[in-house]
Scaffold this motif. Structure first.
Motif, PDB file in Angstrom:
ATOM      1  N   PRO A 127      -7.812  93.950 -34.071  1.00  0.00           N
ATOM      2  CA  PRO A 127      -9.381  93.513 -33.877  1.00  0.00           C
ATOM      3  C   PRO A 127      -9.929  94.421 -34.907  1.00  0.00           C
ATOM      4  CG  PRO A 127      -8.166  94.046 -31.744  1.00  0.00           C
ATOM      5  CD  PRO A 127      -7.268  94.292 -32.787  1.00  0.00           C
ATOM      6  N   HIS A 138      -6.510  83.295 -22.322  1.00  0.00           N
ATOM      7  CA  HIS A 138      -7.545  83.258 -23.493  1.00  0.00           C
ATOM      8  C   HIS A 138      -7.591  81.778 -24.001  1.00  0.00           C
ATOM      9  CE1 HIS A 138      -7.363  87.512 -23.019  1.00  0.00           C
ATOM     10  NE2 HIS A 138      -6.191  87.472 -23.663  1.00  0.00           N
ATOM     11  N   LYS A 184     -15.931  86.668 -29.522  1.00  0.00           N
ATOM     12  CA  LYS A 184     -15.275  87.402 -28.457  1.00  0.00           C
ATOM     13  C   LYS A 184     -13.934  87.802 -29.428  1.00  0.00           C
ATOM     14  CE  LYS A 184     -14.915  86.688 -24.266  1.00  0.00           C
ATOM     15  NZ  LYS A 184     -14.429  85.911 -23.088  1.00  0.00           N
ATOM     16  N   VAL A 185     -13.728  89.071 -29.763  1.00  0.00           N
ATOM     17  CA  VAL A 185     -12.543  89.413 -30.444  1.00  0.00           C
ATOM     18  C   VAL A 185     -11.537  90.138 -29.587  1.00  0.00           C
ATOM     19  CG1 VAL A 185     -11.580  90.766 -32.230  1.00  0.00           C
ATOM     20  CG2 VAL A 185     -13.896  89.781 -32.573  1.00  0.00           C
ATOM     21  N   ILE A 186     -10.306  89.393 -29.437  1.00  0.00           N
ATOM     22  CA  ILE A 186      -9.454  89.878 -28.527  1.00  0.00           C
ATOM     23  C   ILE A 186      -8.209  90.223 -29.059  1.00  0.00           C
ATOM     24  CG2 ILE A 186      -8.032  89.220 -26.384  1.00  0.00           C
ATOM     25  CD1 ILE A 186     -10.386  87.470 -25.424  1.00  0.00           C
ATOM     26  N   GLU A 187      -7.527  91.370 -28.767  1.00  0.00           N
ATOM     27  CA  GLU A 187      -6.166  91.694 -29.264  1.00  0.00           C
ATOM     28  C   GLU A 187      -5.111  90.904 -28.322  1.00  0.00           C
ATOM     29  OE1 GLU A 187      -3.317  95.447 -29.910  1.00  0.00           O
ATOM     30  OE2 GLU A 187      -5.101  95.797 -29.208  1.00  0.00           O
ATOM     31  N   ALA A 188      -4.298  90.112 -29.093  1.00  0.00           N
ATOM     32  CA  ALA A 188      -3.261  89.169 -28.484  1.00  0.00           C
ATOM     33  C   ALA A 188      -1.944  89.291 -29.303  1.00  0.00           C
ATOM     34  CB  ALA A 188      -3.751  87.988 -28.326  1.00  0.00           C
ATOM     35  N   LEU A 226      -8.540  85.499 -31.384  1.00  0.00           N
ATOM     36  CA  LEU A 226      -7.056  86.222 -30.954  1.00  0.00           C
ATOM     37  C   LEU A 226      -6.593  86.945 -32.177  1.00  0.00           C
ATOM     38  CD1 LEU A 226      -5.985  83.187 -28.642  1.00  0.00           C
ATOM     39  CD2 LEU A 226      -7.389  85.432 -28.029  1.00  0.00           C
ATOM     40  N   THR A 276     -13.605  82.574 -29.700  1.00  0.00           N
ATOM     41  CA  THR A 276     -12.522  83.712 -29.228  1.00  0.00           C
ATOM     42  C   THR A 276     -11.599  83.759 -30.492  1.00  0.00           C
ATOM     43  OG1 THR A 276     -12.814  82.982 -26.975  1.00  0.00           O
ATOM     44  CG2 THR A 276     -10.907  84.405 -27.495  1.00  0.00           C
ATOM     45  N   SER A 310       0.479  85.645 -23.446  1.00  0.00           N
ATOM     46  CA  SER A 310      -0.621  86.716 -23.955  1.00  0.00           C
ATOM     47  C   SER A 310      -1.555  85.657 -24.375  1.00  0.00           C
ATOM     48  CB  SER A 310       0.085  87.308 -25.269  1.00  0.00           C
ATOM     49  OG  SER A 310      -1.196  88.082 -25.926  1.00  0.00           O
TER      50      SER A 310
END
Length: 220
Positions: free
Chosen positions: A34, A60, A45-49, A30, A28, A56
């Motif tokens: 992205p 995740h 999995k690419v997540i904006e955080a 973060l 993952t 935040s």
């Protein structure tokens, strides 16, 4: 393993994510932006955080085995840098909430103010003063982990200057300190490939050798 990676869009972070996926880990990433991470993979999995926000990050981090930080912040000449400490405090608090206790974080050689006295003239009197604001905050982050994180199995990885080179098969040289010395106490080289730094960080997932320690590393 399931890995949460901070700083995944940086050059070292991208090397680490790519190698982690090749090794079969689930990642993952973060990130703040992205679109900067163009790699695609079924186990990514690419997540904006917000890396400075415990709230935040917490959700995740849940169900992950480790957090790896390759975060980097640019030097500042007229102000203090706080990105390393601010992001680490948020990450550690999120790890506690998410019940994750393995952290591997990258800093640098020479974070301790007096540790560069054996380095070359150019490094000691030109390079280190230029990046001292970065090294100072890295050292503050290291001190935070040492003094406030007995419940976290952290490792600080200290590489020398970073080159944009992929992972090699070179042997690692390590030392519990702020640089890797030769037999006379002088630094062994002054640079390492980013791919090898990523390779070393991932190797620590299966080792307890450097838990709750800072380790300077380079390659032969």
């Amino acid at each position: 393993m399931k890995l949460a990676v901070l700083g995944a869009t940086g050059q070292t972070g991208q090397n680490l994510v790519k190698q982690a996926l090749q090794q079969g880990h689930v990642v993952t990433a973060l990130v703040r932006t992205p679109s900067k991470l163009t790699l695609e993979h079924d186990n990514l999995k690419v997540i904006e955080a917000n890396i400075f926000s415990e709230e935040s990050l917490t959700a995740h981090f849940r169900d992950h085995d480790a957090v790896i930080s390759c975060l980097g912040f640019s030097p500042a000449f007229f102000s203090y840098i706080t990105g390393y400490t601010d992001s680490m405090k948020a990450a550690v608090n999120a790890m506690r909430q998410a019940k994750v206790n393995r952290m591997i974080a990258m800093t640098s050689w020479y974070t301790e103010p007096n540790s560069g006295t054996q380095s070359s003239y150019l490094i000691r009197f030109f390079l280190l003063p230029m990046i001292r604001s970065v090294l100072t905050n890295m050292h503050q982050m290291e001190t935070f982990l040492q003094q406030n994180c007995d419940d976290i199995n952290w490792t600080v990885v200290r590489p020398p200057g970073l080159m944009n080179q992929p992972a090699s098969a070179k042997e690692f040289l390590t030392h519990e300190g702020y640089f890797v010395p030769d037999s006379s106490g002088y630094p062994v080289g002054n640079s390492v490939g980013r791919g090898d730094v990523a390779r070393f960080m991932l190797s620590l997932l299966n080792s307890n050798a450097w838990v709750k320690k800072g380790v300077a590393m380079t390659t032969k």
